[in-house]
Design a protein around this motif. Structure first.
Motif, short mmCIF file in Angstrom:
data_model
loop_
_atom_site.label_atom_id
_atom_site.label_comp_id
_atom_site.label_asym_id
_atom_site.label_seq_id
_atom_site.Cartn_x
_atom_site.Cartn_y
_atom_site.Cartn_z
N ALA A 17 0.76 -1.22 0.00
CA ALA A 17 0.00 0.00 0.00
C ALA A 17 0.80 1.28 0.00
O ALA A 17 1.48 1.62 0.92
CB ALA A 17 -0.89 0.05 1.19
N VAL A 18 0.56 1.54 -1.22
CA VAL A 18 1.32 2.74 -1.55
C VAL A 18 0.37 3.81 -2.02
O VAL A 18 -0.72 3.50 -2.44
CB VAL A 18 2.26 2.43 -2.71
CG1 VAL A 18 3.69 2.48 -2.29
CG2 VAL A 18 1.91 1.15 -3.32
N GLY A 19 0.78 5.01 -1.96
CA GLY A 19 -0.05 6.09 -2.47
C GLY A 19 -0.05 6.10 -3.99
O GLY A 19 0.71 5.39 -4.63
N THR A 23 2.74 4.49 -6.45
CA THR A 23 2.31 3.37 -7.28
C THR A 23 2.91 3.46 -8.68
O THR A 23 3.35 2.47 -9.25
CB THR A 23 0.78 3.36 -7.40
OG1 THR A 23 0.23 3.17 -6.10
CG2 THR A 23 0.31 2.23 -8.30
N HIS A 203 -14.44 -2.92 1.14
CA HIS A 203 -13.39 -3.17 2.15
C HIS A 203 -13.60 -4.52 2.84
O HIS A 203 -13.65 -4.62 4.07
CB HIS A 203 -13.36 -2.03 3.18
CG HIS A 203 -13.24 -0.67 2.58
ND1 HIS A 203 -12.07 -0.21 2.00
CD2 HIS A 203 -14.17 0.32 2.41
CE1 HIS A 203 -12.27 1.01 1.54
NE2 HIS A 203 -13.53 1.36 1.76
N GLU A 240 -4.78 2.42 -2.17
CA GLU A 240 -5.42 2.58 -0.87
C GLU A 240 -4.39 2.55 0.26
O GLU A 240 -3.48 1.73 0.24
CB GLU A 240 -6.43 1.45 -0.63
CG GLU A 240 -7.68 1.53 -1.49
CD GLU A 240 -8.69 0.44 -1.12
OE1 GLU A 240 -8.47 -0.26 -0.11
OE2 GLU A 240 -9.68 0.31 -1.85
N GLN A 241 -4.55 3.41 1.22
CA GLN A 241 -3.72 3.32 2.42
C GLN A 241 -4.11 2.06 3.17
O GLN A 241 -5.30 1.81 3.42
CB GLN A 241 -3.91 4.55 3.30
CG GLN A 241 -3.02 4.54 4.53
CD GLN A 241 -3.15 5.82 5.35
OE1 GLN A 241 -3.95 6.69 5.03
NE2 GLN A 241 -2.34 5.93 6.40
N ASP A 242 -3.13 1.24 3.52
CA ASP A 242 -3.39 -0.04 4.18
C ASP A 242 -4.34 -0.90 3.36
O ASP A 242 -5.21 -1.60 3.90
CB ASP A 242 -3.98 0.17 5.59
CG ASP A 242 -3.05 0.96 6.50
OD1 ASP A 242 -1.83 0.96 6.24
OD2 ASP A 242 -3.55 1.59 7.45
N HIS A 399 -2.88 -4.03 10.56
CA HIS A 399 -3.54 -3.50 9.37
C HIS A 399 -3.03 -4.26 8.15
O HIS A 399 -2.01 -4.95 8.21
CB HIS A 399 -3.26 -2.00 9.21
CG HIS A 399 -1.79 -1.67 9.14
ND1 HIS A 399 -1.03 -1.80 8.00
CD2 HIS A 399 -0.94 -1.21 10.10
CE1 HIS A 399 0.22 -1.44 8.24
NE2 HIS A 399 0.30 -1.08 9.52
N GLY A 402 -0.79 -3.86 1.96
CA GLY A 402 -0.71 -3.35 0.61
C GLY A 402 0.32 -4.09 -0.23
O GLY A 402 0.53 -5.29 -0.09
#
Length: 476
Positions: A17-19, A23, A203, A240-242, A399, A402
């Motif tokens: 999880a990357v922004g 990404t 989610h 997505e974050q986390d 959590h 990602g």
């Protein structure tokens, strides 16, 4: 479609999880290449979902029955847990509790809840907190016991659910069934993507396990993936974050694979997608070799010359190679000497050898096939197993993690104890096809410490890796 291996020796079912700014750096640039033509000629064997079963089921999952069926040794859930050093995690309550493993399969299995209960009873595993089934891409066709494609997916589903649960017995399982079989090229993927985007929108999970893949050359380049929005779920998950970690099997044909007809093998090195997608973690296969005092050594899975699986010339081995669709992502810069300018797969590996398959229990209606215990193998075994490892790491972190590929390569470069090198074996394969019949040998790659196009950075020590992926130190 290259899935794990479940069915009889005319294998019929798969065995795949990357922004936002980060990404783009991870993803690598698409390579514009058109699809190549498959080699003409009659197939030597048929590959379905990627799961291999023997000719008949067993009444009990005993080693005597396993050896009688022609296998060297069958692997139990206890063996798997021992091989990957999971007991210390379980003793501390790290079982995947609070996490959800999403398993995606065409058609699913109408008896999976019953079969998992039978599996758990036999091997003294707790039931998962929940096992839910959804069909967000549309109503499934009626189950047909005479449809080998459908029943092949039933075997695939059985393997996926039972061995994700084996590794992470405290995790929830969400089985996402789709109404169109994934084969080669685009077929089946729009429904899979629709289903996965539904999971993301609501989610519903922390790690997504895909035990299927299609030969890259069966797509008309990255443009076709984009035109059908086939990467949209992976892009969304990475943004997505986390967000959830997405996994895919690297396939069971070594450096070979089939064309659009699903039967005839290419006679040059090929690899598959979505495991080659830079936003996906590609999972290869190893063979667990038992040693003294409940120890195991992992070697590259290669059953191409296993006489128990055919005539000794079947292309069964860990899929791996260089992508023709994607360039090298930034997290593989440290292994440029191996991958060059291309995305290399797989990234990591787990048990998948047909020499030493795992026991599965199935009872779904299937022509001339009774309910019972069926050895299964392939990267469709390895992928849900690694999904379980990720679920354990998610619990440690608190959590979802990602995109974990940058972390895997960083840990490998640091020689972290959670990454166990695989240093022997290869994925060279031999097969017979064509009229007149001709034998082909496609030279693969050798396993080696660091990174290889057979088993990626290697296999895992779960006790350490669960903490390392979570960027934490294991307790003393």
């Amino acid at each position: 479609m290259r899935k794990a291996k479940v069915a009889r020796l005319t294998v019929g079912a798969t065995a795949l999880a990357v922004g936002v700014i980060a990404t783009a750096a991870l993803a690598g640039s698409p390579v514009s290449k058109s699809a190549a033509s498959a080699t003409a000629g009659a197939p030597a064997i048929l590959i379905r979902p990627g799961v291999l079963h023997p000719l008949a089921g067993m009444s009990t999952p005993s080693q005597a029955n396993c050896v009688a069926a022609g296998y060297y040794h069958c692997i139990t859930p206890e063996d798997v847990e021992t091989a990957y050093n999971l007991a210390p995690l379980y003793s501390r309550g790290i079982t995947g509790k609070g996490e959800t493993i999403v398993i995606v399969d065409s058609f699913g299995s109408p008896t999976i809840k019953h079969d998992l209960a039978a599996f758990d009873k036999q091997f003294k595993l707790p039931a998962p907190p929940s096992l839910k089934i959804i069909t967000p891409a549309g109503k499934l066709p009626k189950w047909n016991a005479d449809d080998s494609d459908m029943t092949g997916w039933g075997g695939e589903t059985t393997l996926d659910v039972e061995y994700a649960h084996t590794i992470a017995p405290g995790a929830n399982i969400l089985l996402v069934e789709t109404p169109v079989s994934e084969t080669e090229g685009v077929t089946g993927f729009p429904q899979i993507v629709e289903a996965e985007n539904y999971v993301l929108k609501h989610h519903l999970g922390d790690v997504i396990s895909q035990s299927f893949s299609a030969t890259e050359e069966t797509f008309a380049g990255v443009g076709q993936l984009d035109r059908y929005h086939l990467r949209s779920a992976y892009v969304q998950a990475a943004a997505e974050q986390d967000g959830p970690t997405v996994l895919a099997a690297s396939g069971d044909s070594g450096v070979a694979d089939v064309g659009l007809n699903g039967e005839t093998y290419y006679t040059h090195r090929v690899t598959s997608w979505p495991d080659s997608d830079p936003l996906v973690t590609g999972v290869g296969g190893t063979e667990l070799v038992a040693g003294k005092d409940d120890t195991y050594t992992s070697v590259a899975w290669n059953d191409s010359y296993n006489p128990h699986l055919g005539d000794g010339t079947v292309p069964y081995a860990s899929g791996g190679g260089l992508s023709v669709l994607f360039t090298r992502p930034s997290y593989q810069d440290g292994v440029e000497n191996v991958v060059g300018s291309a995305r290399g797969v797989p990234d990591v590996s787990m048990s998948g050898a047909c020499t030493s398959p795992v026991f599965t229990y199935q009872s779904f209606p299937q022509a001339d096939t009774p309910a019972g215990w069926y050895p299964a193998c392939g990267t469709s075994e390895a992928t849900p197993e690694f999904a379980g490892i990720v679920a354990l790491a998610d619990q440690v972190a608190g959590h979802a993690l990602g995109v974990i590929n940058p972390t895997l390569y960083k840990l490998s470069a640091e020689k972290a104890p959670g990454i166990v090198p695989v240093t022997s074996g290869n994925n060279t394969v031999t097969f017979v096809q064509g009229t007149p019949a001709k034998t082909y040998t496609i030279q693969g790659f050798k396993a080696q410490a660091g990174y290889s196009l057979v088993d990626g950075v290697g296999t895992v020590n779960g006790w350490y890796l669960a903490y390392e992926l979570a960027c934490k130190t294991p307790p003393e």
